[in-house]
Enzyme design. Sequence first.
Site, PDB file in Angstrom:
ATOM      1  CG  HIS A  92       2.835   0.750   7.336  1.00 57.15           C
ATOM      2  ND1 HIS A  92       1.793   0.164   6.689  1.00 57.15           N
ATOM      3  CD2 HIS A  92       2.284   1.616   8.226  1.00 57.15           C
ATOM      4  CE1 HIS A  92       0.654   0.655   7.156  1.00 57.15           C
ATOM      5  NE2 HIS A  92       0.925   1.539   8.082  1.00 57.15           N
ATOM      6  CD1 TRP A 111      -1.329  -9.818   3.421  1.00 55.97           C
ATOM      7  CD2 TRP A 111      -1.842  -7.630   3.366  1.00 55.97           C
ATOM      8  NE1 TRP A 111      -2.637  -9.683   3.030  1.00 55.97           N
ATOM      9  CE2 TRP A 111      -2.968  -8.368   2.974  1.00 55.97           C
ATOM     10  CE3 TRP A 111      -1.929  -6.238   3.400  1.00 55.97           C
ATOM     11  CZ2 TRP A 111      -4.190  -7.763   2.633  1.00 55.97           C
ATOM     12  CZ3 TRP A 111      -3.128  -5.628   3.068  1.00 55.97           C
ATOM     13  CH2 TRP A 111      -4.242  -6.395   2.683  1.00 55.97           C
ATOM     14  CG  HIS A 112       3.118  -5.065   8.163  1.00 54.97           C
ATOM     15  ND1 HIS A 112       2.877  -3.906   8.878  1.00 54.97           N
ATOM     16  CD2 HIS A 112       2.901  -4.739   6.872  1.00 54.97           C
ATOM     17  CE1 HIS A 112       2.530  -2.929   8.057  1.00 54.97           C
ATOM     18  NE2 HIS A 112       2.519  -3.412   6.827  1.00 54.97           N
ATOM     19  CB  ALA A 115      -0.931   0.006   1.206  1.00 62.39           C
ATOM     20  CB  VAL A 117       2.146   3.241   4.405  1.00 63.40           C
ATOM     21  CG1 VAL A 117       2.545   4.066   5.618  1.00 63.40           C
ATOM     22  CG2 VAL A 117       0.650   3.328   4.146  1.00 63.40           C
ATOM     23  CB  VAL A 136      16.904 -20.673  -4.116  1.00 67.91           C
ATOM     24  CG1 VAL A 136      17.907 -21.388  -3.226  1.00 67.91           C
ATOM     25  CG2 VAL A 136      17.612 -19.693  -5.046  1.00 67.91           C
TER      26      VAL A 136
HETATM   27  C1  LIG Z   1      -0.600  -6.280   0.179  1.00 67.15           C
HETATM   28  C2  LIG Z   1       0.513  -5.726   1.029  1.00 67.15           C
HETATM   29  C3  LIG Z   1       0.422  -4.433   1.518  1.00 67.15           C
HETATM   30  C4  LIG Z   1       1.468  -3.914   2.287  1.00 67.15           C
HETATM   31  N1  LIG Z   1       1.456  -2.588   2.623  1.00 67.15           N
HETATM   32  C5  LIG Z   1       2.594  -2.025   3.116  1.00 67.15           C
HETATM   33  C6  LIG Z   1       2.715  -0.619   3.193  1.00 67.15           C
HETATM   34  O1  LIG Z   1       1.810   0.149   2.809  1.00 67.15           O
HETATM   35  N2  LIG Z   1       3.886  -0.096   3.658  1.00 67.15           N
HETATM   36  C7  LIG Z   1       4.921  -0.908   4.067  1.00 67.15           C
HETATM   37  O2  LIG Z   1       5.946  -0.378   4.505  1.00 67.15           O
HETATM   38  N3  LIG Z   1       4.813  -2.244   4.016  1.00 67.15           N
HETATM   39  C8  LIG Z   1       3.699  -2.820   3.504  1.00 67.15           C
HETATM   40  N4  LIG Z   1       3.640  -4.168   3.328  1.00 67.15           N
HETATM   41  C9  LIG Z   1       4.743  -4.998   3.835  1.00 67.15           C
HETATM   42  C10 LIG Z   1       6.034  -4.894   3.052  1.00 67.15           C
HETATM   43  O3  LIG Z   1       5.784  -4.739   1.683  1.00 67.15           O
HETATM   44  C11 LIG Z   1       6.857  -6.163   3.324  1.00 67.15           C
HETATM   45  O4  LIG Z   1       7.031  -6.310   4.700  1.00 67.15           O
HETATM   46  C12 LIG Z   1       8.234  -6.111   2.681  1.00 67.15           C
HETATM   47  O5  LIG Z   1       8.080  -5.883   1.317  1.00 67.15           O
HETATM   48  C13 LIG Z   1       8.972  -7.421   2.941  1.00 67.15           C
HETATM   49  O6  LIG Z   1      10.231  -7.360   2.331  1.00 67.15           O
HETATM   50  P1  LIG Z   1      11.165  -8.663   2.317  1.00 67.15           P
HETATM   51  O7  LIG Z   1      12.407  -8.291   1.625  1.00 67.15           O
HETATM   52  O8  LIG Z   1      11.241  -9.228   3.676  1.00 67.15           O
HETATM   53  O9  LIG Z   1      10.354  -9.742   1.467  1.00 67.15           O
HETATM   54  P2  LIG Z   1       9.745  -9.644   0.004  1.00 67.15           P
HETATM   55  O10 LIG Z   1       9.687  -8.266  -0.478  1.00 67.15           O
HETATM   56  O11 LIG Z   1       8.492 -10.440   0.043  1.00 67.15           O
HETATM   57  O12 LIG Z   1      10.827 -10.394  -0.898  1.00 67.15           O
HETATM   58  C14 LIG Z   1      11.014 -11.777  -0.925  1.00 67.15           C
HETATM   59  C15 LIG Z   1      11.288 -12.172  -2.372  1.00 67.15           C
HETATM   60  O13 LIG Z   1      11.863 -13.472  -2.392  1.00 67.15           O
HETATM   61  C16 LIG Z   1      11.288 -14.222  -3.444  1.00 67.15           C
HETATM   62  N5  LIG Z   1      11.431 -15.636  -3.087  1.00 67.15           N
HETATM   63  C17 LIG Z   1      10.840 -16.296  -2.062  1.00 67.15           C
HETATM   64  N6  LIG Z   1      11.262 -17.570  -2.018  1.00 67.15           N
HETATM   65  C18 LIG Z   1      12.153 -17.714  -3.013  1.00 67.15           C
HETATM   66  C19 LIG Z   1      12.953 -18.800  -3.463  1.00 67.15           C
HETATM   67  N7  LIG Z   1      12.909 -19.994  -2.851  1.00 67.15           N
HETATM   68  N8  LIG Z   1      13.748 -18.611  -4.545  1.00 67.15           N
HETATM   69  C20 LIG Z   1      13.801 -17.410  -5.172  1.00 67.15           C
HETATM   70  N9  LIG Z   1      13.063 -16.339  -4.783  1.00 67.15           N
HETATM   71  C21 LIG Z   1      12.264 -16.496  -3.704  1.00 67.15           C
HETATM   72  C22 LIG Z   1       9.859 -13.724  -3.501  1.00 67.15           C
HETATM   73  O14 LIG Z   1       9.241 -14.017  -4.725  1.00 67.15           O
HETATM   74  C23 LIG Z   1      10.016 -12.243  -3.218  1.00 67.15           C
HETATM   75  O15 LIG Z   1      10.197 -11.498  -4.396  1.00 67.15           O
HETATM   76  C24 LIG Z   1       2.594  -4.734   2.603  1.00 67.15           C
HETATM   77  C25 LIG Z   1       2.672  -6.032   2.116  1.00 67.15           C
HETATM   78  C26 LIG Z   1       1.655  -6.533   1.328  1.00 67.15           C
HETATM   79  C27 LIG Z   1       1.790  -7.927   0.798  1.00 67.15           C
END
Ligand SMILES: Cc1cc2nc3c(=O)[nH]c(=O)nc-3n(C[C@H](O)[C@H](O)[C@H](O)COP(=O)(O)OP(=O)(O)OC[C@H]3O[C@@H](n4cnc5c(N)ncnc54)[C@H](O)[C@@H]3O)c2cc1C
Length: 614
Positions: free
Chosen positions: A592, A548-549, A123, A125, A263
């Site tokens: 967020h 979704w956090h 979203a 934020v 992976v």
């Molecule tokens: C609908 C929604 C609304 C949200 N709103 C907000 C908001 O407004 N503001 C905010 O700050 N946060 C928000 N969040 C939360 C925030 O986006 C996430 O917490 C953050 O993006 C997580 O980052 P990450 O790097 O931990 O994981 P991710 O960004 O999920 O990255 C993980 C990546 O690894 C890949 N992956 C997974 N397993 C494998 C594998 N085995 N091999 C290869 N690739 C793989 C996935 O496909 C993905 O691209 C929201 C989340 C969602 C889903």
Amino acid sequence: MKSDYLLSVTGILARLVAGRPVTQDELSESYDYVVVGGGTGGMALGNRLSEDSSKTVLVIEAGSVDAGEKEIMIPRHYVAAHGPYTAKKMNWNVSTIPQEGLGGRKVIFTQGKTIGGGSALNAMVYDRGRASNYDSWSALDNPGWDFNSLLPYFKKAETFTPPPKDQVAKFGVTWDPECHGTDGPVQSSYCRYVYPQHNNFMDAMKSLGVPQPADQSCGDTLGAYLTTHSIHPTNQSRSFGRTAWYDPSIERQNLHVLLETQVTKLVMSQHGDNVTISGVEFASSADTKKRTVKIGKEAILSAGSFRSPHLLMLSGIGEKTELEGHGIKNVVNLPGVGQNLQDHAVGAFIVDQSLEKVSDLEDPQFDALQGDEYYKNRTGRWTDGLPASLAFIPYLNFTSDPNTVLDAMNATFAIGYLPNGTHHTVIAGYEAQVNHIIEMHRARSTAGQELMYLNGGQLFATILMHPLSRGTVKLASAEPFDYPLVDPRYISHPSDTRLFADAFKYDRKIIATDAMKKMNAKELAPGANVTDDTALGAVAAGGLSTVWHPAGTCAMMPRELGGVVDSQLKVYGVKNLRVVDASVIPLIQAAHMQATVYAIAEKVSSSHYGLLKL
Ligand SMILES: Cc1cc2nc3c(=O)[nH]c(=O)nc-3n(C[C@H](O)[C@H](O)[C@H](O)COP(=O)(O)OP(=O)(O)OC[C@H]3O[C@@H](n4cnc5c(N)ncnc54)[C@H](O)[C@@H]3O)c2cc1C
């Protein structure tokens, strides 16, 4: 198409193709760094690590790359970003296991599967937690992770644009340039359209003693304000993992990005107690042949809070009995893997108000006109669609019974609500976290709830900022293409339900303010006849969902507190493996997620931790 030959540090002549993702056949035999997951944290890392042209970097992403579809780019279509369009190819489409506290209901859990991961679907934020939140990470024995130490990295990731003059005049937005970055890859700005009802919200909050912080990014998030979003101020479109980190780096000859490839395992070599990652195994589907690529320096898991612990477990790193139960040889016994799952649950208070009809985008004619305005001027209702009017309120400010709520959180009792069989180190870590939560609530130095004032005040969403409930991520099987079992165990600690009941009662105070009366605000749900805590708690459970956090499943804490990574984000017991994503957050912040994940990636890829220099 450009191509080139480079000598990798391991002495292997590597064919590197720049300007586009590579195919499996174009991969080099070995890379200095392999980043698993090109999501929010992973793509930021891929970019930063490949700034050093002497290092070769491979990012492997299970999803593909978006083509700038409106569902991803335009704020008006945010809901579509986790709707049917993206479900087809950019979402893992997972749900939790049935939740006992929710009467056996499963909760749909959107997770990005594309370059940018969650940042592509979220979203937008763009905010930071309160200073005390990060200070508590540091107090959990993670030196260097307090707010002041993280602030330079928050700034490094960001290009902040102040609101336009008319918005300042109309809505009284304030900011402090000292707390913002000016040339980072991620754009942060204010949504161009703001509901006029934002001022009613601010007045209502003020009359209840909730202040407006000068700028929430400076560490003092408490109060009500108009938030920034990861939106480009000029064209009013999403700024995320693809636009901020992938596009500017994909031309680099030392960066390879492999798409639509999962992976499946980390390949290890073990000599006595010395465990080294020598490569990663991957495949494009469960039916295709698995291949491997070698690692010269480090493997970095950035697969998110569900998949990073999943990959550790599939590779033999986790709780011994659980792994052996699935026929996986335990290489490092690390009971904290997949434990300590925290998420921000949300409950809804629905309001009828008649100041202005706000759902008019449902009228196709009006929507089309707004679309024209968006494409022509980048103004109008299409620049909205996102949570913008927010209040972060300390728990003691909205509960009627401060002593009882804090007593009920007592850490010694709280451990009784953890899953049966939780390892004693994980219990110790949880106890330490609960004590920090109580301390922050008592000092009013954190928010108990985030109140989102949505759709011009038609919906008050209460988000529980510091859940005491803890969940798990466990193996469904030893098959890497089986998604792990996600069990957030929502409201398994009764204090979490109590907070929702307190928040609903506070919502009633809000709609009773003069500022809300001017809008004829009336409660539609839970409904005025639902008054006692048990009934309000039941309403919360009935509608409870997630924002979704997910966090905490590879927690950065000492091993004796159930930690999985140390304060350099290195996995315990393995020489060259880090985790860099939301899963390392030990205690979820009252904010967020994305800005915090970027700051984590910025910090670990800076020379401070030596990742670039190893
Ligand atoms: C609908 C929604 C609304 C949200 N709103 C907000 C908001 O407004 N503001 C905010 O700050 N946060 C928000 N969040 C939360 C925030 O986006 C996430 O917490 C953050 O993006 C997580 O980052 P990450 O790097 O931990 O994981 P991710 O960004 O999920 O990255 C993980 C990546 O690894 C890949 N992956 C997974 N397993 C494998 C594998 N085995 N091999 C290869 N690739 C793989 C996935 O496909 C993905 O691209 C929201 C989340 C969602 C889903």
